[in-house]
Structure formats: C-alpha cells, structure tokens
Scaffold this motif. Structure first.
Motif, PDB file in Angstrom:
ATOM      1  N   ASN A  96       0.804  -1.214   0.000  1.00 46.04           N
ATOM      2  CA  ASN A  96       0.000   0.000   0.000  1.00 46.04           C
ATOM      3  C   ASN A  96       0.844   1.276   0.000  1.00 46.04           C
ATOM      4  N   GLU A  97       2.035   1.212   0.621  1.00 46.46           N
ATOM      5  CA  GLU A  97       2.875   2.403   0.701  1.00 46.46           C
ATOM      6  C   GLU A  97       3.312   2.913  -0.662  1.00 46.46           C
ATOM      7  N   PHE A  98       3.251   2.056  -1.670  1.00 40.46           N
ATOM      8  CA  PHE A  98       3.619   2.442  -3.027  1.00 40.46           C
ATOM      9  C   PHE A  98       2.625   3.458  -3.609  1.00 40.46           C
ATOM     10  N   TYR A  99       1.409   3.402  -3.125  1.00 45.26           N
ATOM     11  CA  TYR A  99       0.345   4.252  -3.653  1.00 45.26           C
ATOM     12  C   TYR A  99       0.173   5.535  -2.846  1.00 45.26           C
ATOM     13  N   ALA A 100       0.303   5.455  -1.544  1.00 45.28           N
ATOM     14  CA  ALA A 100       0.113   6.634  -0.689  1.00 45.28           C
ATOM     15  C   ALA A 100       0.640   6.323   0.706  1.00 45.28           C
ATOM     16  N   ASP A 101       0.949   7.386   1.475  1.00 47.20           N
ATOM     17  CA  ASP A 101       1.277   7.208   2.887  1.00 47.20           C
ATOM     18  C   ASP A 101       0.346   8.081   3.727  1.00 47.20           C
ATOM     19  N   ASP A 102       0.592   8.154   4.991  1.00 48.65           N
ATOM     20  CA  ASP A 102      -0.328   8.868   5.894  1.00 48.65           C
ATOM     21  C   ASP A 102      -0.374  10.361   5.612  1.00 48.65           C
ATOM     22  N   THR A 103       0.652  10.899   4.962  1.00 48.42           N
ATOM     23  CA  THR A 103       0.681  12.343   4.703  1.00 48.42           C
ATOM     24  C   THR A 103       0.127  12.709   3.339  1.00 48.42           C
ATOM     25  N   CYS A 104      -0.236  11.702   2.521  1.00 41.78           N
ATOM     26  CA  CYS A 104      -0.709  11.949   1.156  1.00 41.78           C
ATOM     27  C   CYS A 104      -2.218  11.759   1.075  1.00 41.78           C
ATOM     28  N   ALA A 105      -2.820  12.561   0.226  1.00 41.90           N
ATOM     29  CA  ALA A 105      -4.277  12.504   0.140  1.00 41.90           C
ATOM     30  C   ALA A 105      -4.806  12.459  -1.284  1.00 41.90           C
ATOM     31  N   ILE A 106      -3.913  12.302  -2.289  1.00 37.24           N
ATOM     32  CA  ILE A 106      -4.365  12.286  -3.677  1.00 37.24           C
ATOM     33  C   ILE A 106      -5.031  10.955  -3.982  1.00 37.24           C
ATOM     34  N   LYS A 107      -6.259  10.995  -4.445  1.00 39.53           N
ATOM     35  CA  LYS A 107      -7.002   9.812  -4.854  1.00 39.53           C
ATOM     36  C   LYS A 107      -7.622  10.076  -6.222  1.00 39.53           C
ATOM     37  N   PRO A 108      -7.566   9.123  -7.156  1.00 37.01           N
ATOM     38  CA  PRO A 108      -6.846   7.858  -7.039  1.00 37.01           C
ATOM     39  C   PRO A 108      -5.347   8.056  -7.224  1.00 37.01           C
ATOM     40  N   TRP A 112      11.717  -9.631  -5.823  1.00 37.79           N
ATOM     41  CA  TRP A 112      10.331  -9.177  -5.707  1.00 37.79           C
ATOM     42  C   TRP A 112       9.389 -10.379  -5.749  1.00 37.79           C
ATOM     43  N   GLU A 113       8.551 -10.499  -4.705  1.00 38.59           N
ATOM     44  CA  GLU A 113       7.671 -11.658  -4.581  1.00 38.59           C
ATOM     45  C   GLU A 113       6.190 -11.310  -4.619  1.00 38.59           C
ATOM     46  N   LYS A 114       5.819 -10.118  -4.126  1.00 41.13           N
ATOM     47  CA  LYS A 114       4.397  -9.821  -3.939  1.00 41.13           C
ATOM     48  C   LYS A 114       4.074  -8.427  -4.452  1.00 41.13           C
ATOM     49  N   TRP A 115       2.905  -8.326  -5.091  1.00 41.77           N
ATOM     50  CA  TRP A 115       2.402  -7.039  -5.572  1.00 41.77           C
ATOM     51  C   TRP A 115       0.954  -6.894  -5.120  1.00 41.77           C
ATOM     52  N   SER A 116       0.742  -5.959  -4.210  1.00 46.91           N
ATOM     53  CA  SER A 116      -0.614  -5.714  -3.701  1.00 46.91           C
ATOM     54  C   SER A 116      -1.195  -4.486  -4.389  1.00 46.91           C
ATOM     55  N   TYR A 117      -2.475  -4.588  -4.787  1.00 47.68           N
ATOM     56  CA  TYR A 117      -3.156  -3.476  -5.446  1.00 47.68           C
ATOM     57  C   TYR A 117      -4.153  -2.777  -4.522  1.00 47.68           C
ATOM     58  N   GLU A 118      -4.251  -3.240  -3.290  1.00 46.16           N
ATOM     59  CA  GLU A 118      -5.324  -2.765  -2.413  1.00 46.16           C
ATOM     60  C   GLU A 118      -5.213  -1.282  -2.096  1.00 46.16           C
ATOM     61  N   GLY A 119      -3.992  -0.738  -2.147  1.00 45.40           N
ATOM     62  CA  GLY A 119      -3.825   0.668  -1.822  1.00 45.40           C
ATOM     63  C   GLY A 119      -4.181   1.604  -2.949  1.00 45.40           C
ATOM     64  N   GLY A 120      -4.436   1.088  -4.143  1.00 48.30           N
ATOM     65  CA  GLY A 120      -4.749   1.962  -5.267  1.00 48.30           C
ATOM     66  C   GLY A 120      -4.753   1.201  -6.560  1.00 48.30           C
ATOM     67  N   GLY A 121      -4.732   1.931  -7.663  1.00 49.85           N
ATOM     68  CA  GLY A 121      -4.745   1.313  -8.978  1.00 49.85           C
ATOM     69  C   GLY A 121      -4.051   2.205  -9.976  1.00 49.85           C
ATOM     70  N   PHE A 122      -4.284   1.925 -11.239  1.00 49.20           N
ATOM     71  CA  PHE A 122      -3.634   2.641 -12.326  1.00 49.20           C
ATOM     72  C   PHE A 122      -4.705   2.999 -13.355  1.00 49.20           C
ATOM     73  N   PRO A 123      -5.506   4.015 -13.068  1.00 48.17           N
ATOM     74  CA  PRO A 123      -6.708   4.271 -13.876  1.00 48.17           C
ATOM     75  C   PRO A 123      -6.430   4.655 -15.320  1.00 48.17           C
TER      76      PRO A 123
END
Length: 604
Positions: A356-368, A384-395
């Motif tokens: 999730n940190e790849f998409y945003a952290d606690d100080t960031c608010a840009i969505k998506p 590299w073993e795991k890729w999580s998309y739960e923190g955002g996407g690539f619209p």
C-alpha cells in the motif's frame, strides 16, 4: 538571452507556415518548395547550398555554405575562394555517416576558413584536430560529434568567442583540455557518450553555460561538485556521474541544485563501488532539484531509502527512472506524484513486496493514485515476490511491462488497469492473468506479449468478450499454458505467435482460428513439444492468412493440402523440419510471393 529570442523568431515563422513540423519526427521541420525557392532567391549568392550533382560555383560574396556529403571529402582546394566564409555546414540524410578527412585536407581547410563562425565536422573520420584550429578566432560554433577524436588540442582554449562546443558520442574522447575554463563565452557543451572520467579544473568560470550534458566526478576531485553552483542558467538535461566520489556530503548542497529552475531533466549516478549508505543518503538529500524538474533518473544509489523530496517536492515530475539501487527496501509513495506519466523501476533487488505504501502514505491525500501514469516498467527485480493493489490502482495506465521478475508469483489482475493498451510479461513467476469483475471490458488493450513465464497457466476467461480490441498476441516459452478457455481468442486478432508452449500447442484445434476472419499473420514453433506427424490439420487455419511461419516439427514428413485452401497467403516460411520430404501434391497458392525454406535437408 539570444537563444530565447531565436526560439521566439522560429516559433513565429512556424506559426506563419514558413516552416512545417515533420509528421514523422517531432524535432524535424520542413520547408515548402515554394518557400524554399523564395528564400534562395532573397539570399542570392550570400547563402549557397550544394546538392549531390552541383559543382562548387560560388561568388566572393558567399558567407554561408552547406552541402550534402555522401562520398569521401577531398580536394578542398575548391574552397580557396571562400576565405570569407562564415558557415561551413556539411549535411547528411543518414543518421550514421563517416566521411574521410585526410590530415592535410583538414589543415588546408582550417587555413582557408579564417573568418568562419560555424564549423561542422561531425560524423567525419577525424582522429586528431590540428593546433591550427586556434587561428579561427571568430569561431562561435564547433561540432565534432560522432568523430573518433581522442583529445582536443590545448589551442582550442584560446577560441575566446566560442559559444557552442559539441562533442557528443565521440567514443574515444577521454579528456578535455585543462584550460577549458578560459572559454568564458561558452554557452553549450555537449559531451554525452564520451569516455570522460573527470572534468577540467575551474569549470565554474563558465558562468554563461546553458547546456552541460554531463558533469563527471573522479575519486580525487569529488569536491568539484561545488563548481555547479556557478551554473545558474542551465537548461535541458544534466547528468552528474561519480557521486560516490563525494567525500563531504555538504559539498553536494553547495551545488545549489534547488535554484536551477530551467533544468528539464536530471540524472544522478553513483558508481557500482558505492559502499557508504549514510553518505549516499545525505548526498541525495542535498541534491534536491528545483520543483520545475520534469524528468529524474537515479542510478546505483546505495542507501536503503530515497529522500522525502522525491515525492513531496517533485510535483512536476513527468518521468521517473530508478535503476540499480540494490539496497532500497521499500518504494516511496510514488502514486502521489500528480503529473507522473512514465515510471521505470529497474534492479531494486532489495524490494521484496510492493504494498500500500507504493500508492500513498499517511501524509498523502491524492485519490486515485497514479492518476496520470501511462507507462509502467518494472524489470530485473530478482527478489520481488508480492504485488498488492489494495492501496490503489492505475486508472490511466496504457503500457505495462514486467520483465525478469522470477520470484513474482500469484495472479496479475487486470481490473486495476482499465485503460491498458499493451501488456508485456517476460521472465515473471506469475501463475495467472485474470479479471475479477465479469463486467470488465478492456476496450483499449490491443497487444499482449508473454515470454519465459514458466509457471503461467492461464489467461483470462472469456477473452473474446473481455478483450474485444486485441490485435496482436505472442506467447512464447510458457510450458504450463494449456488453453484459451471457452470462447477462444478475440475475433479482431490480426497477428498470433505461439512458440515453445507444449500444452497449448497440443490443444491447437481448440484455438478456433477459422473464426478469426481478421487474422493475417500466424507463427507456430514446436520446440519442446510432442512429436507432430502432420501439419496443418484440416480446419485449423483461417482463409484470411497472408503470412504463415512454422518451425521445429522434427517428425513432420509432409505438409498437408490444407495450405492449398489459403487463397490469400503471400508469405510462407518453413524452418527446422529435418524429416520434411515434400510439399503438397496440389502445389502452393499462386498468391504466394515469398517462400523461405531452411534447415529442411530432405526436401527436394
């Protein structure tokens, strides 16, 4: 500045259709024949351009000469009457061209053109520049790019009127003159693609530099980074190499990178022998660029994390490349860069998971997140073993490339890439490419290329409905891929290539190729597949094929008559069929214009 005034004039001429932008190369401009004739008429004999068949017949008034160079240049005695020439400009339509220049000819030319302002010697086979270059006291522009010159003579440093010195891709050039700093009027210095390992002393005296392609630090002069503080007018691209040689991190701060507001691209490059993680971190902190920067590349950086300014002070970044930073453990929240269009992550072997940190952290608010990203390339990520998309996407992502990520397992879910145009997977450990939503339709996806994905078993179900615009598909070296599921392949496919996919080729009858009325090009290679006695089977191929390439059928003895029904076939290639003895008795279609057969020793 004169350059800015010139750009305004040029833009004005473009707006009035005096020049027209090339449709093929954006940086090229053309001139209509009528405008060209008018320009030549107005300039008279003051400007002369020689074409291939023209002879040199100019007047003493000629000041600007250009000519096409296709053969070795010699007999420069023809230019004896041109001693008042201001511009000597050989031209070439070819990107790579090397004309011959005898040393005697070069001496003669430099002796003749004593009033020249613009001298272009690029792409000539020149290995040495005579000391007599110093006689050209009016010279403002010298282009030696793409030559074999190893060093410049010291006499260059008394050309006090020189404003532009181009040395790009002089592959043998290993040093610059010690007194280069005396060229106080120099505004443009291009040394890309050279072997330079250090800069001359007192570079900071070139205070008017607007273009400096590279600044190289060697192990004995790391503190030369402070010379950059004097370059307040730099434009374009700057590469700083040898950053591991900086001894005191505070010297990097003195380079004053934050004030260089006109820089468009910055490349920060450490060496492979960088072994001080904390110093690297401080140096990167101190090299924070101006917020106007559009492109940034960081190579071989040795610390475990990037500086905060990479995300929080880089709001105008359009392109970001992170290469061979092998100690990085976590990626920063790059999804919050609002204008980022291209992202390349290469060789960050300390990264095990992208979360999730790849998409945003606690100080960031840009969505998506990644709302402008169009191209994402992740390669050579060996851990590299795991890729999580739960923190955002690539619209708005158009191009996704995952290359040489052997430990990346699991499922690639297409739902997070709704506007994808091209998908390339090579050397990844993924087991499946799929979709979650049954209502998802990827109307923009036109190209899929998959290679060396040894564990990949399947592509999305109902591909025909999910990928209605797919036009090109290539699947190679995927031994576990077994079928295209019910419904077969998308109907608009124009090109299909299947190579070394044992299970998939075994089920080739289920491909339902005759239904693909738009299919034009088909490649099938049977490496590592079970023995096949005959090919193609009845009803396997569509009549729409114009090109067929088949290879590695080790037991194939005859080509079936099915080929005679391919009335549109124009190109046929047959390779590595050692038992093949004959072609169809009915012969081949008269539409065939190209036939290539190789490594078929029994064929008569």
């Amino acid at each position: 500045m004169a350059e800015e005034v010139g750009e305004e004039y040029f833009d004005d001429l473009v707006s009035r259709s005096f020049f027209q932008q090339s449709s093929s190369v954006q940086s090229f401009f053309t001139m209509h024949d009528l405008i060209n004739d008018l320009a030549k008429f107005v300039s008279g004999k003051f400007c002369v351009r020689l074409e291939d068949s023209d002879s040199l017949n100019t007047a003493i008034k000629t000041r600007h000469l250009s000519f096409m160079k296709k053969t070795d240049c010699h007999a420069y005695e023809k230019f004896d009457d041109l001693k008042y020439l201001h511009t000597f400009l050989p031209l070439s339509l070819l990107p790579i061209w090397a004309g011959k220049f005898r040393m005697l000819d070069l001496h003669h030319l430099l002796h003749t053109l004593q009033y020249v302002r613009v001298l272009n010697l690029s792409r000539y086979d020149i290995r040495e520049l005579p000391d007599s270059i110093s006689n050209l006291i009016h010279l403002r522009y010298l282009d030696m790019s793409y030559t074999l010159i190893q060093k410049l003579p010291d006499s260059v440093c008394i050309l006090y009127n020189l404003q532009t010195l181009l040395l790009s891709w002089c592959l043998a050039l290993s040093e610059l003159p010690t007194d280069l700093g005396k060229l106080i009027n120099l505004r443009h210095l291009d040394i890309r693609g050279t072997k330079l390992e250090k800069m001359p002393p007192k570079m900071g005296e070139l205070k008017d530099l607007q273009t400096l392609s590279d600044f190289v630090l060697d192990k004995d002069h790391g503190d030369d980074i402070t010379e950059l503080k004097e370059f307040q007018h730099l434009h374009g691209t700057l590469r700083i190499a040898g950053l591991q040689n900086i001894v005191h991190a505070e010297d990097a701060l003195k380079s004053n990178m934050r004030e260089k507001e006109h820089l468009n691209e910055l490349i920060l490059q450490w060496g492979c022998n960088s072994n001080d993680s904390e110093k690297d971190r401080q140096v990167l902190n101190n090299l924070q660029p101006h917020t106007n920067l559009k492109e940034l590349t960081i190579c071989s950086y040795g610390s475990t994390s990037f500086s905060r300014w990479l995300v929080h002070c880089s709001s105008n970044l359009v392109c970001l490349r992170l290469k061979r930073c092998e100690n990085i453990l976590l990626l920063p929240p790059l999804g919050q860069l609002p204008l980022l269009k291209e992202l390349e992550i290469d060789g960050l072997n300390g990264v095990v998971s992208i979360d999730n940190e790849f998409y945003a952290d606690d100080t960031c608010a840009i969505k998506p997140s990644f709302q402008c990203l169009q191209m994402l390339k992740i390669k050579n990520m060996l851990e590299w073993e795991k890729w999580s998309y739960e923190g955002g996407g690539f619209p708005n992502l158009r191009e996704l490339r995952l290359l040489k990520c052997p430990k990346l397992t699991g499922i690639l879910t297409l739902d997070y890439f709704p506007r994808l145009n091209m998908l390339k997977l090579c050397g990844a450990g993924l087991e499946s490419v799929t979709n979650i939503s049954q209502e998802l339709i990827l109307t923009d996806l036109t190209e899929i290329y998959i290679d060396e994905c040894k564990k990949l078993r399947s592509l999305p179900e109902q591909m025909q409905a999910l990928l209605p615009s797919l036009q090109s598909m290539s699947i190679e070296n995927c031994p576990e891929m077994h079928s295209f599921f019910e419904g077969g392949l998308p109907s608009k496919l124009k090109s299909v290539s299947i190579r070394s996919c044992k299970k998939l080729i075994a089920n080739r009858v289920q491909w339902s190729l005759p239904r693909l009325t738009s299919l034009r090009h088909l490649t099938v290679s049977f490496e590592e597949c079970e023995a096949v006695d005959s090919f193609p089977e009845e009803g396997l191929l569509p009549f729409s094929l114009t090109s067929l390439w088949i290879s590695s059928l080790l037991n194939l003895r005859t080509i079936e008559g099915e080929l005679t029904h391919l009335t549109s076939l124009q190109e046929l290639t047959i390779q590595m069929c050692p038992e093949l003895q004959c072609l169809p008795d009915e012969g081949l279609q008269t539409s065939l214009s190209h036939l290539q057969i190789s490594e078929c020793p029994l064929l008569k």
